[in-house]
Design a protein around this motif. Structure first.
Motif, PDB file in Angstrom:
ATOM      1  N   MET A   1      48.975  43.079  40.768  1.00 45.41           N
ATOM      2  CA  MET A   1      48.596  44.107  41.740  1.00 45.41           C
ATOM      3  C   MET A   1      47.139  44.489  41.500  1.00 45.41           C
ATOM      4  N   PRO A   2      46.385  44.745  42.563  1.00 46.08           N
ATOM      5  CA  PRO A   2      45.001  45.186  42.386  1.00 46.08           C
ATOM      6  C   PRO A   2      44.963  46.486  41.581  1.00 46.08           C
ATOM      7  N   THR A   3      43.915  46.669  40.799  1.00 41.26           N
ATOM      8  CA  THR A   3      43.778  47.861  39.967  1.00 41.26           C
ATOM      9  C   THR A   3      43.845  49.131  40.803  1.00 41.26           C
ATOM     10  N   ASN A   4      43.148  49.145  41.917  1.00 39.63           N
ATOM     11  CA  ASN A   4      43.147  50.325  42.792  1.00 39.63           C
ATOM     12  C   ASN A   4      43.998  50.057  44.026  1.00 39.63           C
ATOM     13  N   PHE A   5      45.238  49.663  43.805  1.00 38.26           N
ATOM     14  CA  PHE A   5      46.132  49.268  44.891  1.00 38.26           C
ATOM     15  C   PHE A   5      46.272  50.353  45.954  1.00 38.26           C
ATOM     16  N   THR A   6      46.322  51.612  45.545  1.00 38.49           N
ATOM     17  CA  THR A   6      46.495  52.693  46.513  1.00 38.49           C
ATOM     18  C   THR A   6      45.309  52.796  47.457  1.00 38.49           C
ATOM     19  N   ASN A   7      44.173  52.226  47.082  1.00 37.50           N
ATOM     20  CA  ASN A   7      42.998  52.243  47.943  1.00 37.50           C
ATOM     21  C   ASN A   7      42.921  51.044  48.885  1.00 37.50           C
TER      22      ASN A   7
ATOM     23  N   MET B   1      40.794  36.206  43.777  1.00 38.37           N
ATOM     24  CA  MET B   1      40.637  35.932  42.361  1.00 38.37           C
ATOM     25  C   MET B   1      41.604  36.805  41.571  1.00 38.37           C
ATOM     26  N   GLN B   2      42.345  36.182  40.705  1.00 38.49           N
ATOM     27  CA  GLN B   2      43.297  36.898  39.856  1.00 38.49           C
ATOM     28  C   GLN B   2      42.580  37.338  38.576  1.00 38.49           C
ATOM     29  N   GLU B   3      41.732  38.358  38.715  1.00 38.18           N
ATOM     30  CA  GLU B   3      40.887  38.781  37.604  1.00 38.18           C
ATOM     31  C   GLU B   3      41.683  39.295  36.414  1.00 38.18           C
ATOM     32  N   LYS B   4      42.730  40.080  36.688  1.00 40.06           N
ATOM     33  CA  LYS B   4      43.540  40.596  35.575  1.00 40.06           C
ATOM     34  C   LYS B   4      44.211  39.460  34.826  1.00 40.06           C
ATOM     35  N   LEU B   5      44.757  38.519  35.560  1.00 38.08           N
ATOM     36  CA  LEU B   5      45.411  37.376  34.928  1.00 38.08           C
ATOM     37  C   LEU B   5      44.405  36.584  34.093  1.00 38.08           C
ATOM     38  N   LEU B   6      43.229  36.383  34.625  1.00 41.53           N
ATOM     39  CA  LEU B   6      42.186  35.663  33.901  1.00 41.53           C
ATOM     40  C   LEU B   6      41.859  36.369  32.582  1.00 41.53           C
ATOM     41  N   ARG B   7      41.677  37.691  32.634  1.00 43.11           N
ATOM     42  CA  ARG B   7      41.380  38.447  31.408  1.00 43.11           C
ATOM     43  C   ARG B   7      42.520  38.362  30.399  1.00 43.11           C
ATOM     44  N   ILE B   8      43.751  38.482  30.880  1.00 42.49           N
ATOM     45  CA  ILE B   8      44.917  38.427  29.991  1.00 42.49           C
ATOM     46  C   ILE B   8      45.032  37.045  29.361  1.00 42.49           C
ATOM     47  N   ARG B   9      44.888  36.009  30.184  1.00 45.95           N
ATOM     48  CA  ARG B   9      44.990  34.636  29.669  1.00 45.95           C
ATOM     49  C   ARG B   9      43.935  34.377  28.599  1.00 45.95           C
ATOM     50  N   LYS B  10      42.699  34.794  28.866  1.00 44.08           N
ATOM     51  CA  LYS B  10      41.623  34.577  27.900  1.00 44.08           C
ATOM     52  C   LYS B  10      41.829  35.416  26.633  1.00 44.08           C
ATOM     53  N   ALA B  11      42.353  36.624  26.777  1.00 44.24           N
ATOM     54  CA  ALA B  11      42.624  37.476  25.612  1.00 44.24           C
ATOM     55  C   ALA B  11      43.659  36.839  24.693  1.00 44.24           C
TER      56      ALA B  11
ATOM     57  N   ILE C   1      55.125  42.418  36.481  1.00 46.59           N
ATOM     58  CA  ILE C   1      54.347  41.705  37.505  1.00 46.59           C
ATOM     59  C   ILE C   1      53.218  42.588  38.032  1.00 46.59           C
ATOM     60  N   ASP C   2      53.535  43.853  38.291  1.00 45.61           N
ATOM     61  CA  ASP C   2      52.534  44.775  38.840  1.00 45.61           C
ATOM     62  C   ASP C   2      51.304  44.877  37.941  1.00 45.61           C
TER      63      ASP C   2
END
Length: 71
Positions: free
Chosen positions: A61-67, A1-11, A56-57
């Motif tokens: 990229m996942p919020t906690n990518f380093t994890n 799920m592209q959660e960040k993209l979804l939030r940005i698109r809706k915003a 793009i990042d």
């Protein structure tokens, strides 16, 4: 799920149809990509990031990518 993209698109009050048209795919294809069923191509990610004036990042990229483990 592209959660960040979804939030940005809706915003930005944009529909999935707007982004589908932006990247040149049909609505169902875009819905599958946003849902994580299929992946965005690099040119699609660049187009979306440019559309929102972001990197793009910051969108794909996942919020906690380093994890996350990289296989």
């Amino acid at each position: 799920m592209q959660e960040k993209l979804l939030r940005i698109r809706k915003a930005h009050l944009e529909s999935q149809s707007v982004l589908a048209k932006l990247i040149g795919v049909d609505l169902r294809t875009y819905q599958n990509k946003e849902a994580g069923i299929t992946q965005f191509k690099s040119n699609e990610m660049f187009a979306i990031a440019s559309h929102y004036g972001m990197k793009i990042d910051d969108i794909f990229m996942p919020t906690n990518f380093t994890n996350h483990e990289i296989n």
